[in-house]
Design an enzyme around this catalytic site. Structure first.
Site, PDB file in Angstrom:
ATOM      1  N   LEU A  85       0.813  -1.211   0.000  1.00  0.00           N
ATOM      2  CA  LEU A  85       0.000   0.000   0.000  1.00  0.00           C
ATOM      3  C   LEU A  85       0.849   1.264   0.000  1.00  0.00           C
ATOM      4  O   LEU A  85       0.425   2.305  -0.513  1.00  0.00           O
ATOM      5  CB  LEU A  85      -0.923   0.020   1.236  1.00  0.00           C
ATOM      6  CG  LEU A  85      -1.971  -1.092   1.310  1.00  0.00           C
ATOM      7  CD1 LEU A  85      -2.740  -0.998   2.622  1.00  0.00           C
ATOM      8  CD2 LEU A  85      -2.937  -1.009   0.127  1.00  0.00           C
ATOM      9  N   GLY A  86       2.028   1.176   0.558  1.00  0.00           N
ATOM     10  CA  GLY A  86       2.885   2.350   0.619  1.00  0.00           C
ATOM     11  C   GLY A  86       4.278   1.968   1.093  1.00  0.00           C
ATOM     12  O   GLY A  86       4.490   0.923   1.701  1.00  0.00           O
ATOM     13  N   LYS A  87       5.245   2.860   0.794  1.00  0.00           N
ATOM     14  CA  LYS A  87       6.622   2.580   1.190  1.00  0.00           C
ATOM     15  C   LYS A  87       7.378   3.876   1.423  1.00  0.00           C
ATOM     16  O   LYS A  87       7.237   4.840   0.672  1.00  0.00           O
ATOM     17  CB  LYS A  87       7.331   1.754   0.109  1.00  0.00           C
ATOM     18  CG  LYS A  87       8.727   1.290   0.512  1.00  0.00           C
ATOM     19  CD  LYS A  87       9.326   0.376  -0.536  1.00  0.00           C
ATOM     20  CE  LYS A  87      10.693  -0.137  -0.098  1.00  0.00           C
ATOM     21  NZ  LYS A  87      11.290  -1.051  -1.107  1.00  0.00           N
ATOM     22  N   THR A 130       3.954  -0.348   4.170  1.00  0.00           N
ATOM     23  CA  THR A 130       2.611  -0.697   4.606  1.00  0.00           C
ATOM     24  C   THR A 130       2.045  -1.709   3.624  1.00  0.00           C
ATOM     25  O   THR A 130       2.105  -1.499   2.401  1.00  0.00           O
ATOM     26  CB  THR A 130       1.705   0.548   4.651  1.00  0.00           C
ATOM     27  OG1 THR A 130       2.304   1.526   5.513  1.00  0.00           O
ATOM     28  CG2 THR A 130       0.334   0.192   5.193  1.00  0.00           C
ATOM     29  N   LYS A 132       1.775  -2.513   9.150  1.00  0.00           N
ATOM     30  CA  LYS A 132       2.789  -1.460   9.050  1.00  0.00           C
ATOM     31  C   LYS A 132       4.093  -2.025   9.593  1.00  0.00           C
ATOM     32  O   LYS A 132       4.142  -2.528  10.716  1.00  0.00           O
ATOM     33  CB  LYS A 132       2.359  -0.224   9.852  1.00  0.00           C
ATOM     34  CG  LYS A 132       1.087   0.421   9.337  1.00  0.00           C
ATOM     35  CD  LYS A 132       0.671   1.620  10.183  1.00  0.00           C
ATOM     36  CE  LYS A 132       1.645   2.769  10.019  1.00  0.00           C
ATOM     37  NZ  LYS A 132       1.179   3.989  10.715  1.00  0.00           N
ATOM     38  N   ASP A 147      -1.042  14.854  13.292  1.00  0.00           N
ATOM     39  CA  ASP A 147      -0.790  14.836  11.845  1.00  0.00           C
ATOM     40  C   ASP A 147      -2.092  14.687  11.064  1.00  0.00           C
ATOM     41  O   ASP A 147      -2.210  13.838  10.175  1.00  0.00           O
ATOM     42  CB  ASP A 147       0.181  13.704  11.495  1.00  0.00           C
ATOM     43  CG  ASP A 147       0.807  13.877  10.106  1.00  0.00           C
ATOM     44  OD1 ASP A 147       0.806  15.023   9.598  1.00  0.00           O
ATOM     45  OD2 ASP A 147       1.295  12.888   9.534  1.00  0.00           O
TER      46      ASP A 147
END
Length: 474
Positions: free
Chosen positions: A16-18, A24, A39, A140
């Site tokens: 999903l993300g890096k 993730t 995560k 955040d």
């Protein structure tokens, strides 16, 4: 990576993300067959112990939370594999798109949807800030950390707040080391100094909503005294919502909404907005300098200069001085009585010329300054580096009235509708500060300055008609 089994339980579906040292993953829990989010934090060359501290804090925080709009903690793993070592946090998967993704795809949000979204997120913040033993501050809040699920044409759908990687609780706040975390543009000013309070999350939420209504990140909008300037881009919105967004993003903690509960109530029941009945621009050719911001308003009136009246006075002063001053040459050859007369003429002539000189000096160099800040009102003169007060300074809260006094026409029978503005008066408890034609202001300048002061002070302009015998309010 796809198909890999972690901890003999979680089958990786896709990434999903890096980021550096992190990634993730979307995975399936082989025991429950539910999709989960994993995560991972890796121990490598870029690893810092502070990263692990925040990672563990996120896990502990999620473990303590139970709210439908926040991902639920499921598991915490240690990764010890030949090609990677680190830690993993497993949490429930929320299907949906982030606000950032919605906006990038061209989706827009109506005013009604913006309010729905604001209320949903404020309810999450009320839970985090006010219903925990230790207030939890997200730190955040931004468009990419807000997910929408099942959005329809008329509602924003279910709202989720995700990514608690920057979270701070009250216990951590006093733990020693202060870490500056957040995203530039959505971080409240106090966060740059390492300080975070519940109102810091309100700033992030306000900045996020400003992005929704303008289509621009806060960093793409101009600022004045650190305050985001967005109102000119959202004139289609209700003024009360514009005011509320400005209130949420006040740079000063003292001026910002202080709690999520207060923000929720003020969104539902907007505060009154003072509106001036008219907008008056500075008259063309006016040299008056007006400075106005949230902290003070200052009016600087330049020297009046040499006008017709002073020229006439000078024309009269020169012949008079020629008549009076020759006494200095005959004083030594005259009788005693004549000497006294000549000395008197000399002194009179010198005094007369000196007075004229002072008048010219004031006309050419003297500036007047009226200043009102949060503490006091002051009115002073400035001449060649010298300063003196025209009136004694008074406390700002004592200002009780703003008045424009007008004088009746000298020819009321012929022109009864004609009035001449005489002066503007700022009234405190026991003192009056006057600006008007005596200070070289024109009628239009007085009207302009009175309007600016009315807006800044929140006082209605009172108007007085004076005929020399009595005053009449109208």
């Amino acid at each position: 990576m796809t198909g890999k089994i972690l901890a003999e339980r979680y089958e990786v579906q896709r990434q999903l993300g890096k980021q550096t040292g992190r990634q993730t993953l979307l995975a399936r829990d082989l025991q429950t067959q539910e999709l989960v989010v994993i995560k991972q934090l890796f121990l490598g060359g870029d690893f810092e112990w502070q990263d692990l501290k925040l990672f563990e804090r996120e896990a502990e925080t999620l473990k303590s939370l139970s709210y439908p709009s926040i991902p639920r903690y499921l598991d915490y793993l240690e990764i010890d594999e030949p090609d990677s070592k680190g830690f993993a946090l497993v949490q429930t998967y929320v299907e949906g798109k982030t606000l950032e993704e919605h906006l990038r795809s061209g989706r827009t949000f109506s005013e009604s949807e913006v309010k729905q979204l604001a209320k949903s997120l404020l309810e999450i913040l009320i839970y985090l800030h006010e219903e925990q033993e230790q207030p939890v501050i997200h730190r955040d809040i931004k468009p990419s950390n807000i997910l929408l699920h099942s959005r329809s044409a008329h509602t924003v759908g279910q709202v989720y707040l995700v990514d608690f990687g920057s979270v701070q609780n009250q216990a951590a706040k006093f733990g020693g080391t202060i870490t500056v975390v957040g995203t530039y543009g959505y971080m409240a000013p106090e966060q740059f100094g390492g300080r975070s309070v519940p109102a810091s999350d309100l700033y992030g939420l306000g900045a996020t909503l400003i992005y929704l209504v303008t289509g621009l990140h806060p960093t793409e909008l101009s600022q004045q005294d650190l305050k985001i300037q967005f109102a000119d881009r959202v004139s289609h919105l209700n003024p009360s919502l514009i005011d509320w967004l400005g209130w949420m993003t006040e740079p000063s903690l003292e001026k910002r909404l202080s709690s999520a509960g207060e923000a929720w109530l003020s969104l539902k029941n907007p505060r009154p907005i003072h509106k001036s009945p008219m907008v008056v621009q500075q008259p063309p050719g006016s040299d008056i300098k007006l400075t106005k911001n949230s902290e003070f308003i200052e009016i600087v009136i330049p020297p009046q200069g040499i006008g017709f009246g002073l020229i006439a006075l000078l024309s009269a002063a020169v012949p008079a001085s020629i008549f009076l001053l020759p006494g200095v040459f005959s004083a030594y050859i005259s009788t005693y009585n004549s000497e006294i007369n000549h000395q008197f003429m000399l002194i009179s002539g010198s005094f007369f010329l000196g007075a004229v000189g002072v008048i010219f000096l004031f006309a050419i160099f003297r500036k007047l300054r009226l200043r009102i800040d949060r503490q006091q009102i002051s009115y002073s003169s400035h001449l060649l580096g010298l300063r003196w007060n025209n009136s004694k300074a008074a406390p700002r809260p004592d200002i009780c009235q703003l008045e424009i006094e007008e004088i009746k026409s000298l020819m009321p029978d012929k022109r009864p509708e004609l009035y001449k503005v005489s002066q503007m008066i700022i009234q405190t408890g026991h003192q009056k500060y006057r600006l008007g034609v005596k200070q070289g202001l024109s009628e239009s300048e007085i009207e302009w300055l009175a309007t600016e002061l009315s807006q800044w002070l929140g006082l209605k302009i009172q108007r007085t008609l004076t005929d020399g015998k009595k005053n009449k309010w109208f």
